[in-house]
Design a protein around this motif. Structure first.
Motif, PDB file in Angstrom:
ATOM      1  N   LYS A  47     -52.097 -41.179  42.544  1.00  0.00           N
ATOM      2  CA  LYS A  47     -51.777 -41.830  41.273  1.00  0.00           C
ATOM      3  C   LYS A  47     -52.394 -41.018  40.138  1.00  0.00           C
ATOM      4  O   LYS A  47     -53.527 -40.545  40.257  1.00  0.00           O
ATOM      5  CB  LYS A  47     -52.318 -43.253  41.262  1.00  0.00           C
ATOM      6  N   GLU A  49     -53.770 -41.791  37.405  1.00  0.00           N
ATOM      7  CA  GLU A  49     -54.984 -42.334  36.796  1.00  0.00           C
ATOM      8  C   GLU A  49     -56.210 -42.273  37.712  1.00  0.00           C
ATOM      9  O   GLU A  49     -57.312 -42.642  37.308  1.00  0.00           O
ATOM     10  CB  GLU A  49     -54.753 -43.783  36.315  1.00  0.00           C
ATOM     11  N   PHE A  68     -61.373 -44.010  37.592  1.00  0.00           N
ATOM     12  CA  PHE A  68     -60.035 -44.561  37.373  1.00  0.00           C
ATOM     13  C   PHE A  68     -59.816 -44.700  35.878  1.00  0.00           C
ATOM     14  O   PHE A  68     -60.570 -45.387  35.196  1.00  0.00           O
ATOM     15  CB  PHE A  68     -59.924 -45.920  38.069  1.00  0.00           C
ATOM     16  N   HIS A  69     -58.784 -44.045  35.352  1.00  0.00           N
ATOM     17  CA  HIS A  69     -58.501 -44.070  33.918  1.00  0.00           C
ATOM     18  C   HIS A  69     -57.825 -45.379  33.538  1.00  0.00           C
ATOM     19  O   HIS A  69     -56.743 -45.692  34.020  1.00  0.00           O
ATOM     20  CB  HIS A  69     -57.613 -42.885  33.540  1.00  0.00           C
ATOM     21  N   LEU A  70     -58.472 -46.125  32.649  1.00  0.00           N
ATOM     22  CA  LEU A  70     -57.922 -47.388  32.167  1.00  0.00           C
ATOM     23  C   LEU A  70     -57.126 -47.221  30.878  1.00  0.00           C
ATOM     24  O   LEU A  70     -56.294 -48.054  30.546  1.00  0.00           O
ATOM     25  CB  LEU A  70     -59.053 -48.397  31.921  1.00  0.00           C
ATOM     26  N   GLY A  71     -57.426 -46.143  30.119  1.00  0.00           N
ATOM     27  CA  GLY A  71     -56.775 -45.899  28.843  1.00  0.00           C
ATOM     28  C   GLY A  71     -57.784 -45.902  27.710  1.00  0.00           C
ATOM     29  O   GLY A  71     -58.868 -46.475  27.816  1.00  0.00           O
ATOM     30  N   TYR A  75     -62.817 -45.795  31.366  1.00  0.00           N
ATOM     31  CA  TYR A  75     -62.650 -45.476  32.784  1.00  0.00           C
ATOM     32  C   TYR A  75     -63.434 -46.475  33.614  1.00  0.00           C
ATOM     33  O   TYR A  75     -64.412 -47.056  33.155  1.00  0.00           O
ATOM     34  CB  TYR A  75     -63.167 -44.058  33.093  1.00  0.00           C
TER      35      TYR A  75
END
Length: 166
Positions: A47, A49, A68-71, A75
């Motif tokens: 994925k 992210e 994990f990239h949340l935006g 993270y």
């Protein structure tokens, strides 16, 4: 100790380490079904992210950690694991510290968050020692226990981290 990008063809290492339904849930939350398979790990890690890393010490893989990239420069630190033979040596704290530096330097992260089960005392102590603070808690219905597990949500303002993490 160093963090190196995890490759899905290294999934057998995780499969060997995560050897029970309880440990699988403690490590992976609801993301993975037990028993782990190479397909599950590969699918998740591909994925866009997900940024997964192995932790190496003296040439040996000793841990796994994921960003994990949340935006919007936010993270989540996920799936933190130290191999059984290396626990109790402060490696988790070092591994998380290195990931904080990577998040700040390579990804311009401003905020890091994570979830940790309340009964995972060693992980909770590690995160608190690094400056993470608890901002919420919620029951988590465990698929491996008759009792709900309490999940703590924690966060860290990366801009306030020590210089050593820069």
């Amino acid at each position: 100790m160093e963090l190196v990008a995890f490759r899905p063809d290294e999934a057998q290492q995780l499969i060997d380490w995560i050897d029970s339904p309880e440990l699988n849930l403690l490590w992976g939350g609801p993301c993975y079904a037990y028993p782990l398979t190479q397909e599950q790990i590969s699918e998740h890690c591909q994925k866009p992210e997900v940024f997964a890393f192995l932790c190496r010490h003296e040439g040996e893989n000793v841990g796994f950690i994921e960003l994990f990239h949340l935006g919007n420069n936010a993270y989540r630190i996920c799936r933190v694991f130290i191999a059984p033979d290396y626990r109790g040596r402060g490696m988790a704290q070092s591994m998380v510290t290195q990931l904080i530096a990577v998040a700040k330097q390579q990804f311009a992260a401003r905020e890091l968050s994570l979830g940790v089960f309340a009964h995972n005392h060693s992980a909770l102590a590690c995160y608190q020692a690094l400056g993470f603070s608890r901002y919420a808690s919620e029951p988590f219905i465990s698929s491996v226990s008759d009792e709900p597990w309490l999940l703590y949500r924690m966060k860290l303002d990366v801009s306030e981290c020590q210089e050593v993490m820069q």
